[in-house]
Design a protein around this motif. Structure first.
Motif, short mmCIF file in Angstrom:
data_model
loop_
_atom_site.label_atom_id
_atom_site.label_comp_id
_atom_site.label_asym_id
_atom_site.label_seq_id
_atom_site.Cartn_x
_atom_site.Cartn_y
_atom_site.Cartn_z
N GLN A 1 -35.74 5.40 -36.74
CA GLN A 1 -35.06 6.18 -37.80
C GLN A 1 -35.45 7.66 -37.78
OE1 GLN A 1 -36.77 3.27 -38.50
NE2 GLN A 1 -38.04 3.48 -40.31
N ASP A 2 -36.70 7.94 -37.41
CA ASP A 2 -37.11 9.34 -37.30
C ASP A 2 -36.42 10.02 -36.12
OD1 ASP A 2 -40.43 8.35 -38.24
OD2 ASP A 2 -38.84 9.18 -39.49
N ASP B 1 -33.11 19.97 -44.13
CA ASP B 1 -34.18 19.09 -43.67
C ASP B 1 -34.95 19.77 -42.54
OD1 ASP B 1 -34.28 15.63 -42.43
OD2 ASP B 1 -35.83 17.10 -42.85
N ARG C 1 -29.32 13.63 -34.91
CA ARG C 1 -28.25 14.15 -35.76
C ARG C 1 -28.23 15.67 -35.79
NH1 ARG C 1 -28.53 9.45 -38.75
NH2 ARG C 1 -30.20 10.12 -40.11
N ASP D 1 -33.54 9.18 -34.90
CA ASP D 1 -32.13 9.33 -35.26
C ASP D 1 -31.88 10.66 -35.99
OD1 ASP D 1 -31.63 5.81 -36.04
OD2 ASP D 1 -31.15 6.95 -34.22
N LYS D 2 -32.83 11.06 -36.81
CA LYS D 2 -32.68 12.32 -37.53
C LYS D 2 -32.64 13.51 -36.57
CE LYS D 2 -35.01 10.64 -41.66
NZ LYS D 2 -36.36 10.49 -42.23
N ALA E 1 -36.59 17.46 -39.72
CA ALA E 1 -35.75 16.99 -38.61
C ALA E 1 -35.46 18.13 -37.63
CB ALA E 1 -34.43 16.43 -39.15
#
Lengths: 178, 178
Positions: free
Chosen positions: A160-161, B134, A167, A163-164, B137
């Motif tokens: 999940q980290d 963010d 993105r 994935d950020k 990220a």
DNA sequence: ATAATTACAGAATGATCGTTCTGTATCTTG
DNA sequence: CAAGATACAGAACGATCATTCTGTAATTAT
């Protein structure tokens, strides 16, 4: 292939490799010439079975945004799905041995260039109907992010980290192209 | 440190390391406990002498754009200035051995996190006076690009090509923050 | 001066390494 | 059937490995 991926090149012993492949020692030498040849064959197999499906996401089938999102989802999955083989055979193992072995350095350059070509191709497809931009540098950056994600997975990061991170990269690409 | 960086962990023999450091074998074991301890000490030294100056570029001293450009110029220089030690001790050597050694994997995670914290700090400084975003990220992505650049340097890439990648990343950051 | 401590060169140790070889079983061919 | 070829288990080979040990020279303390 998985022994090299999990343990690294030097730490992967011939005994271990023979056991893992179910191949007798004499056949290994006959078929691959030795450890180096076996490693290069493992890389070719890795590229075909693991990198291939990832890169196939770059075939134009949707918007650039959607294609890149699929591509990065596959990168993250490849890097994290199996805790025994974290990261990437090329970015984590081949890269290390490339420092002192020219054959491996050329192979690393070849594999890296091939991925960048693939990404640039997808970007060119988008640009052909859009603004003028340096797709080669953007492809280089996206490839660098992919490799960075692979390394971060090697250190134990969660999907999940990663994935950020992906993105942000996809967003950046959309802005660069438009 | 340079022996590990150039050759890799397993390929760096104790003999070679003693010669390179001018340290007698017995002292090496007395001072560092063995090869593993010496490697961790080499990494600490690398972080202090090589990563430190790179990360110092992230101290707010100009615009975000200028600071990130300086940061990446130093990343590229670190990765390419010496053909004997291409890439990065952490991203190219520590990452490989992290696959099968938990001590090294934790160390890799620690060093990666530290750099991301540093980048996020710089971004937070900018965001404090700007839009909500963010930064973690984005910092993760910039760190990934840095590592990707290190790997690409390991494969023999030239500084000017890596500079182009860096410029895309800096541009992307400016857009993300504004 | 002598005795004790420290530093170090390099040998010893036990283990592992990649590559080549050997002997045996199995398969193929005439 | 016998002879030849193939496949393979695992030993042999020469080298290297990280770690520990030994003997000697140099330094320090009394």
């Amino acid at each position: 292939m998985r022994v090299f991926w999990a343990d690294g090149y030097d730490a992967a012993s011939i005994d271990r490799l023979c056991r893992a492949t179910g191949m007798p020692r004499a056949s290994l030498y006959q078929d691959f010439g030795g450890k180096e040849g076996l490693f290069l064959a493992a890389i070719a197999h890795y590229v075909e079975t693991r990198i291939g499906p990832v890169a196939d996401a770059l075939e134009p089938s949707g918007s650039l945004d959607a294609d890149l999102s699929t591509y990065f989802a596959r990168v993250v999955a490849l890097a994290t799905d199996d805790s025994q083989t974290p990261g990437c055979l090329i970015s984590c193992v081949l890269a290390e041995v490339a420092g002192a072995n020219d054959t491996f350095r050329l192979e690393l350059d070849r594999r890296f260039t091939a991925l960048e070509d693939r990404i640039a191709q997808r970007l060119d497809h988008e640009v052909a109907s859009g603004a003028v931009t340096d797709t080669r540098a953007l492809a280089g950056m996206l490839a660098a992010v992919s490799r960075g994600i692979m390394l971060r997975a090697r250190s134990g990061a969660q999907a999940q980290d990663l994935d950020k991170i992906a993105r942000v990269a996809v967003r950046a690409s959309a802005r660069e192209i438009v």
